[in-house]
Design an enzyme around this catalytic site. Structure first.
Site, PDB file in Angstrom:
ATOM      1  CB  SER A  21      -0.921   0.022   1.234  1.00 57.10           C
ATOM      2  OG  SER A  21      -0.153  -0.031   2.419  1.00 57.10           O
ATOM      3  CB  CYS A  22       2.635   3.150   1.876  1.00 56.17           C
ATOM      4  SG  CYS A  22       3.653   4.641   2.020  1.00 56.17           S
ATOM      5  N   GLY A  23       5.030   2.597  -0.436  1.00 57.86           N
ATOM      6  CA  GLY A  23       6.437   2.274  -0.607  1.00 57.86           C
ATOM      7  C   GLY A  23       7.324   3.275   0.092  1.00 57.86           C
TER       8      GLY A  23
END
Length: 276
Positions: free
Chosen positions: A114-116
């Site tokens: 979902s988030c890098g």
């Protein structure tokens, strides 16, 4: 490899009626990316296009800029304790003598689906490691009418989404609106990496005449990946973050958010849009 989707039992409740049935879900598995045998990062992804994903990740990290630097990309044999290949570990081997920039590869990055990689420190890193400054000369010029058609064309190309309803997608379009490539993944940043990695191996970087469209929000990380690939135009069907707008303004990236039909917001780089 037949691992893009998985089947799970689900109890369905519809207007008070209860039934049991199998449901098709998008698969999510970890992928460890190694560089010349050394562990670099782990990302949660949908299996498929793993080599392109690894290559695209290294482009966004400033490690790669030319497909000729890659000797080969392989799945690591014996990745599991019993010696079996999990197909969840990829090693990118560089051509001997390839100079790797100092991009803090010792950090052993973990990237969720979902988030890098996010944060102000990365803003400075983009300034110093981008190999392809945005340089579309003459500038890409796009009409709002053409932009309005792109989300539906992306949606029509999402084959796995139709079966699962749970995938993000990213697509490259030409300035004339021609669909160049589309990739899906449980992580929106992975979908972009798969596009960029494919372009790297095909010798198409920098993507200086391309429009990148993403199916979700425009995070800083996605703006970063666009800049690192030399893409001048990023559009998203949802909202951008403040840091994404900052990066777009600093680098000359055109950033469009809330692209839904004929409605859209232009946050940076309005010179590339043919306004009435």
């Amino acid at each position: 490899m037949g691992r893009v989707t998985a089947r799970r039992r689900v109890i369905r409740i519809r207007d008070g009626a209860v039934s049991t049935r199998p449901d098709t879900l998008v698969a999510e598995e970890p992928l460890e990316i190694r560089l010349d045998g050394k562990p670099l990062a782990i990302t949660m992804r949908t299996p498929g296009d793993d080599f392109a994903l690894a290559a695209g990740f290294l482009v966004s990290e400033g490690v790669l800029g030319d497909g000729a630097d890659v000797a080969h990309i392989v799945y690591c044999a014996g990745a599991q304790e019993d010696g079996a290949n999990s197909y969840n570990v990829v090693d990118v081997r560089l051509v001997p003598g390839t100079v790797v920039p100092d991009v803090s590869l010792e950090r052993n990055v973990y990237t969720s689906s979902s988030c890098g990689l996010c944060g102000k420190a990365s803003l400075d890193a983009v300034r110093t490691t981008a190999r392809f400054p945005i340089a579309d000369r003459p500038p890409v010029r796009v009409t709002p009418e053409l932009l309005a058609t792109l989300p539906e064309r992306l949606r029509e190309a999402q084959r796995v989404f139709d079966r699962t309803g749970g995938l993000h997608a990213a697509a490259l379009f030409s300035e004339a609106g021609e669909l160049i490539d589309v990739r899906e993944d449980v992580g929106r940043h992975n979908a972009v990496d798969k596009l960029v990695g494919r372009a790297l191996t095909d010798g198409r970087l920098p993507l200086s005449r391309a429009i990148l469209l993403v199916s979700g929000r425009a995070s800083f990380e996605l703006a970063q990946k666009a800049v690192m690939a030399g893409i001048p135009f990023l559009a998203a069907v949802s909202a951008p973050s403040s840091l994404a707008v900052d990066l777009a303004q600093e680098t000359g990236l055109t950033l469009v958010g809330f692209l839904r039909g004929a409605r859209m917001n232009v946050y940076a780089g309005e010179e590339r849009i043919v306004l009435p």
